[in-house]
Write a protein that holds these residues in place. Structure first.
Motif, PDB file in Angstrom:
ATOM      1  N   THR A 283     -24.298   4.858 -10.425  1.00  0.00           N
ATOM      2  CA  THR A 283     -25.274   4.327  -9.478  1.00  0.00           C
ATOM      3  C   THR A 283     -24.641   4.125  -8.096  1.00  0.00           C
ATOM      4  OG1 THR A 283     -26.439   3.196 -11.272  1.00  0.00           O
ATOM      5  CG2 THR A 283     -26.884   2.441  -9.027  1.00  0.00           C
ATOM      6  N   LEU A 284     -23.422   3.560  -8.076  1.00  0.00           N
ATOM      7  CA  LEU A 284     -22.726   3.378  -6.798  1.00  0.00           C
ATOM      8  C   LEU A 284     -22.458   4.724  -6.133  1.00  0.00           C
ATOM      9  CD1 LEU A 284     -20.041   0.600  -7.513  1.00  0.00           C
ATOM     10  CD2 LEU A 284     -22.284   0.364  -6.438  1.00  0.00           C
ATOM     11  N   ALA A 285     -22.018   5.701  -6.936  1.00  0.00           N
ATOM     12  CA  ALA A 285     -21.723   7.019  -6.383  1.00  0.00           C
ATOM     13  C   ALA A 285     -22.960   7.650  -5.737  1.00  0.00           C
ATOM     14  CB  ALA A 285     -21.164   7.926  -7.480  1.00  0.00           C
ATOM     15  N   LEU A 286     -24.108   7.486  -6.383  1.00  0.00           N
ATOM     16  CA  LEU A 286     -25.356   8.036  -5.854  1.00  0.00           C
ATOM     17  C   LEU A 286     -25.819   7.268  -4.615  1.00  0.00           C
ATOM     18  CD1 LEU A 286     -27.245   8.695  -9.209  1.00  0.00           C
ATOM     19  CD2 LEU A 286     -26.506  10.437  -7.560  1.00  0.00           C
ATOM     20  N   LEU A 287     -25.720   5.943  -4.656  1.00  0.00           N
ATOM     21  CA  LEU A 287     -26.150   5.128  -3.523  1.00  0.00           C
ATOM     22  C   LEU A 287     -25.297   5.384  -2.286  1.00  0.00           C
ATOM     23  CD1 LEU A 287     -26.843   1.657  -5.218  1.00  0.00           C
ATOM     24  CD2 LEU A 287     -28.527   3.103  -4.080  1.00  0.00           C
ATOM     25  N   TRP A 288     -23.994   5.531  -2.508  1.00  0.00           N
ATOM     26  CA  TRP A 288     -23.070   5.654  -1.386  1.00  0.00           C
ATOM     27  C   TRP A 288     -22.740   7.110  -1.045  1.00  0.00           C
ATOM     28  CZ3 TRP A 288     -18.966   1.556  -3.350  1.00  0.00           C
ATOM     29  CH2 TRP A 288     -19.566   0.289  -3.350  1.00  0.00           C
ATOM     30  N   GLY A 289     -23.184   8.052  -1.880  1.00  0.00           N
ATOM     31  CA  GLY A 289     -22.881   9.452  -1.638  1.00  0.00           C
ATOM     32  C   GLY A 289     -21.405   9.776  -1.793  1.00  0.00           C
ATOM     33  N   LYS A 290     -20.792   9.209  -2.842  1.00  0.00           N
ATOM     34  CA  LYS A 290     -19.356   9.385  -3.066  1.00  0.00           C
ATOM     35  C   LYS A 290     -19.090  10.204  -4.327  1.00  0.00           C
ATOM     36  CE  LYS A 290     -18.515   6.588   0.379  1.00  0.00           C
ATOM     37  NZ  LYS A 290     -17.915   7.048   1.652  1.00  0.00           N
ATOM     38  N   PRO A 291     -17.992  10.968  -4.366  1.00  0.00           N
ATOM     39  CA  PRO A 291     -17.628  11.687  -5.588  1.00  0.00           C
ATOM     40  C   PRO A 291     -17.109  10.725  -6.655  1.00  0.00           C
ATOM     41  CG  PRO A 291     -15.927  11.968  -3.933  1.00  0.00           C
ATOM     42  CD  PRO A 291     -17.069  11.258  -3.254  1.00  0.00           C
ATOM     43  N   MET A 292     -17.213  11.160  -7.915  1.00  0.00           N
ATOM     44  CA  MET A 292     -16.753  10.343  -9.039  1.00  0.00           C
ATOM     45  C   MET A 292     -15.499  10.946  -9.653  1.00  0.00           C
ATOM     46  SD  MET A 292     -20.220   9.257 -11.071  1.00  0.00           S
ATOM     47  CE  MET A 292     -19.334   7.998 -12.013  1.00  0.00           C
ATOM     48  N   VAL A 293     -14.676  10.067 -10.249  1.00  0.00           N
ATOM     49  CA  VAL A 293     -13.488  10.503 -10.977  1.00  0.00           C
ATOM     50  C   VAL A 293     -13.434   9.731 -12.290  1.00  0.00           C
ATOM     51  CG1 VAL A 293     -10.977  10.692 -10.994  1.00  0.00           C
ATOM     52  CG2 VAL A 293     -12.227  10.986  -8.844  1.00  0.00           C
ATOM     53  N   GLY A 294     -13.553  10.439 -13.411  1.00  0.00           N
ATOM     54  CA  GLY A 294     -13.418   9.812 -14.726  1.00  0.00           C
ATOM     55  C   GLY A 294     -11.950   9.687 -15.091  1.00  0.00           C
ATOM     56  N   VAL A 295     -11.551   8.517 -15.583  1.00  0.00           N
ATOM     57  CA  VAL A 295     -10.132   8.207 -15.819  1.00  0.00           C
ATOM     58  C   VAL A 295      -9.894   7.847 -17.280  1.00  0.00           C
ATOM     59  CG1 VAL A 295      -8.240   6.636 -15.202  1.00  0.00           C
ATOM     60  CG2 VAL A 295      -9.866   7.392 -13.448  1.00  0.00           C
ATOM     61  N   ASN A 296      -8.792   8.364 -17.825  1.00  0.00           N
ATOM     62  CA  ASN A 296      -8.348   7.947 -19.151  1.00  0.00           C
ATOM     63  C   ASN A 296      -7.746   6.546 -19.045  1.00  0.00           C
ATOM     64  OD1 ASN A 296      -5.918   7.681 -21.163  1.00  0.00           O
ATOM     65  ND2 ASN A 296      -7.240   9.236 -22.077  1.00  0.00           N
ATOM     66  N   HIS A 297      -8.220   5.653 -19.883  1.00  0.00           N
ATOM     67  CA  HIS A 297      -7.807   4.245 -19.837  1.00  0.00           C
ATOM     68  C   HIS A 297      -6.294   4.082 -19.965  1.00  0.00           C
ATOM     69  CE1 HIS A 297      -8.400  -0.104 -20.574  1.00  0.00           C
ATOM     70  NE2 HIS A 297      -7.463   0.018 -21.492  1.00  0.00           N
ATOM     71  N   CYS A 298      -5.684   4.804 -20.888  1.00  0.00           N
ATOM     72  CA  CYS A 298      -4.241   4.689 -21.104  1.00  0.00           C
ATOM     73  C   CYS A 298      -3.461   5.214 -19.912  1.00  0.00           C
ATOM     74  CB  CYS A 298      -3.837   5.446 -22.363  1.00  0.00           C
ATOM     75  SG  CYS A 298      -2.045   5.513 -22.599  1.00  0.00           S
ATOM     76  N   VAL A 299      -3.885   6.347 -19.365  1.00  0.00           N
ATOM     77  CA  VAL A 299      -3.202   6.903 -18.195  1.00  0.00           C
ATOM     78  C   VAL A 299      -3.285   5.923 -17.027  1.00  0.00           C
ATOM     79  CG1 VAL A 299      -3.233   8.774 -16.491  1.00  0.00           C
ATOM     80  CG2 VAL A 299      -3.496   9.292 -18.922  1.00  0.00           C
ATOM     81  N   GLY A 300      -4.411   5.208 -16.934  1.00  0.00           N
ATOM     82  CA  GLY A 300      -4.529   4.169 -15.918  1.00  0.00           C
ATOM     83  C   GLY A 300      -3.467   3.100 -16.077  1.00  0.00           C
ATOM     84  N   HIS A 301      -3.270   2.645 -17.317  1.00  0.00           N
ATOM     85  CA  HIS A 301      -2.228   1.652 -17.590  1.00  0.00           C
ATOM     86  C   HIS A 301      -0.853   2.180 -17.193  1.00  0.00           C
ATOM     87  CE1 HIS A 301      -4.005  -1.825 -19.542  1.00  0.00           C
ATOM     88  NE2 HIS A 301      -4.719  -1.073 -20.365  1.00  0.00           N
ATOM     89  N   ILE A 302      -0.559   3.411 -17.592  1.00  0.00           N
ATOM     90  CA  ILE A 302       0.767   3.978 -17.341  1.00  0.00           C
ATOM     91  C   ILE A 302       1.033   4.112 -15.840  1.00  0.00           C
ATOM     92  CG2 ILE A 302       2.232   6.007 -17.608  1.00  0.00           C
ATOM     93  CD1 ILE A 302       0.824   6.521 -20.301  1.00  0.00           C
ATOM     94  N   GLU A 303       0.097   4.696 -15.114  1.00  0.00           N
ATOM     95  CA  GLU A 303       0.319   4.929 -13.689  1.00  0.00           C
ATOM     96  C   GLU A 303       0.400   3.617 -12.911  1.00  0.00           C
ATOM     97  OE1 GLU A 303       1.418   7.514 -12.637  1.00  0.00           O
ATOM     98  OE2 GLU A 303       0.774   9.031 -14.074  1.00  0.00           O
ATOM     99  N   MET A 304      -0.393   2.618 -13.311  1.00  0.00           N
ATOM    100  CA  MET A 304      -0.299   1.324 -12.640  1.00  0.00           C
ATOM    101  C   MET A 304       1.043   0.677 -12.943  1.00  0.00           C
ATOM    102  SD  MET A 304      -2.416  -0.201 -10.610  1.00  0.00           S
ATOM    103  CE  MET A 304      -1.288  -0.869  -9.417  1.00  0.00           C
ATOM    104  N   GLY A 305       1.490   0.785 -14.190  1.00  0.00           N
ATOM    105  CA  GLY A 305       2.784   0.229 -14.573  1.00  0.00           C
ATOM    106  C   GLY A 305       3.924   0.869 -13.811  1.00  0.00           C
ATOM    107  N   ARG A 306       3.873   2.185 -13.665  1.00  0.00           N
ATOM    108  CA  ARG A 306       4.907   2.895 -12.916  1.00  0.00           C
ATOM    109  C   ARG A 306       4.908   2.479 -11.448  1.00  0.00           C
ATOM    110  NH1 ARG A 306       4.012   8.225 -12.304  1.00  0.00           N
ATOM    111  NH2 ARG A 306       6.192   8.579 -11.782  1.00  0.00           N
ATOM    112  N   ALA A 307       3.720   2.323 -10.883  1.00  0.00           N
ATOM    113  CA  ALA A 307       3.617   1.965  -9.464  1.00  0.00           C
ATOM    114  C   ALA A 307       4.135   0.553  -9.201  1.00  0.00           C
ATOM    115  CB  ALA A 307       2.166   2.086  -9.001  1.00  0.00           C
ATOM    116  N   ILE A 308       3.798  -0.376 -10.085  1.00  0.00           N
ATOM    117  CA  ILE A 308       4.172  -1.780  -9.865  1.00  0.00           C
ATOM    118  C   ILE A 308       5.649  -2.020 -10.134  1.00  0.00           C
ATOM    119  CG2 ILE A 308       3.819  -4.150 -10.692  1.00  0.00           C
ATOM    120  CD1 ILE A 308       1.570  -3.116  -8.922  1.00  0.00           C
ATOM    121  N   THR A 309       6.175  -1.416 -11.206  1.00  0.00           N
ATOM    122  CA  THR A 309       7.563  -1.706 -11.617  1.00  0.00           C
ATOM    123  C   THR A 309       8.588  -0.790 -10.983  1.00  0.00           C
ATOM    124  OG1 THR A 309       7.491  -0.217 -13.543  1.00  0.00           O
ATOM    125  CG2 THR A 309       6.708  -2.491 -13.866  1.00  0.00           C
ATOM    126  N   GLY A 310       8.162   0.399 -10.548  1.00  0.00           N
ATOM    127  CA  GLY A 310       9.114   1.357 -10.019  1.00  0.00           C
ATOM    128  C   GLY A 310       9.835   2.155 -11.091  1.00  0.00           C
TER     129      GLY A 310
END
Length: 353
Positions: free
Chosen positions: A106-133
């Motif tokens: 709904t937000l993507a349609l209202l704002w005219g923005k592209p969407m990106v579907g994300v794997n939940h686990c990959v989200g955890h991993i990439e955030m962990g790598r970014a925060i901890t180094g």
């Protein structure tokens, strides 16, 4: 960060009982991430109960607008400045996932923005790598719905071992129901606090490591049986009384020892000296302590984040989604669905060498 030199993503997470929406910015030259906002609202069920999909989905629908507006206010950005809308495609609970996917669409349609579907686990991993180094660690992913030992190779996160039945977080949550421990702020957190008061007795629980995999259902069944005996006034085989705190202590020590074992084996296999712990259970101090002792013996180190980034949140979805977006990945509107089963190793990690 110069507003003209950044890309911005809004991430929506709702795979379980936590509704999280976050806004992140990446420097368009260095790629350096900056967390602009990270707002979360949790559905808490009564003690002795779990959270049902329909009730959790209703919670996410009821609070989505409020949390999204707060995330934008905290970030100090407008809808026009957002480059993409990222959402959790899976894995997770069907009802909650669908509710948040529809809201993100709904937000993507209202704002005219592209969407990106994300794997939940990959989200955890990439955030962990970014925060901890952490550079290229073996990853222990431990949450209410998932337990996996992972290492990166050739643009995939490869699963070296995993649970054969229930996840370790689910094991702890279900035992909290047995003891009728409060679910506020989280059943696993309250088990951890109770376990710190135990330790007088280490109760005998099944230790179920099978190669690189683990099994937790038998441990849970035995812990439930011991709880029944405790309430009936029975003692251990050598006549010692035991308490709920002793049960929580024994359960944690056993399941965490299993996780340490399979993680160490993966480290030896890939030749890594780093361990990154992600997922809600990863914020457990005792797990971090046990893993740290093992890593130190190997001359290595453990990386973990606090509850802001370890527990399910929208910012990790925004970050992983923006990494994919920057490689040209988009999720067409007609494909912006979600799935309860989305394997970590299905994701093509184009943003890593």
């Amino acid at each position: 960060m110069d507003r003209k030199k950044r890309r911005i993503a809004l991430g929506c997470e709702g795979s379980a009982n936590k509704l999280g929406i976050g806004v992140i910015a990446h420097d368009s030259e260095s790629g350096e991430p900056t967390v602009l906002s990270n707002v979360r609202h949790t559905f808490v069920s009564p003690p002795g109960t779990g959270f049902l999909p329909k009730d959790t989905a209703q919670h996410h629908r009821a609070f989505f607008v409020q949390v999204a507006l707060q995330a934008l206010r905290d970030a100090g950005v407008s809808a026009a400045e957002v480059d993409c809308i990222c959402y959790t495609k899976g894995p997770g609970m069907g009802g909650p996932l669908t509710s948040v996917a529809v809201a993100a669409r709904t937000l993507a349609l209202l704002w005219g923005k592209p969407m990106v579907g994300v794997n939940h686990c990959v989200g955890h991993i990439e955030m962990g790598r970014a925060i901890t180094g952490a550079d290229n660690p073996v990853v222990l992913y431990v949450s209410g719905g998932n337990t996996q030992v992972i290492a990166y190779a050739e643009q995939r996160y490869r699963i070296f071992g995993e649970t054969l039945d229930i996840a370790v977080g689910n094991c702890l949550d279900r035992f909290a129901r047995t003891l009728r421990i409060s679910n506020d702020p989280a059943p696993g957190y309250n088990i951890e606090q109770l376990a710190k008061k135990g330790g007088r007795v280490l109760l005998d629980l099944p230790y179920a490591v099978k190669g690189m995999d683990c099994s937790f259902s038998g441990i849970l069944a035995r812990a439930d049986e011991l709880a029944s005996q405790m309430y009936a006034g029975r003692k251990t085989a050598d006549g010692a009384p035991f308490s709920p705190a002793d049960l929580c202590f024994s359960l944690q020590e056993t399941v965490f020892a299993m996780l340490v074992e399979i993680t160490e084996r993966a480290m030896a296999h890939v030749g890594s000296s780093q361990v990154l712990i992600v997922g809600g259970v990863g914020s457990n101090e005792r797990l971090q302590e046990m893993m740290g002792a093992m890593a130190a013996d190997r001359g290595g180190s453990v990386y973990a984040t606090d509850e802001r980034f370890c527990i399910d949140n929208g910012i990790m979805i925004a970050h992983a989604g923006l990494l994919a977006y920057e490689t040209g990945f988009r999720t067409p509107l007609e494909e912006s669905t979600c799935t309860q089963r989305f394997r970590t190793d299905e994701v093509f990690v184009k943003w890593r060498d």
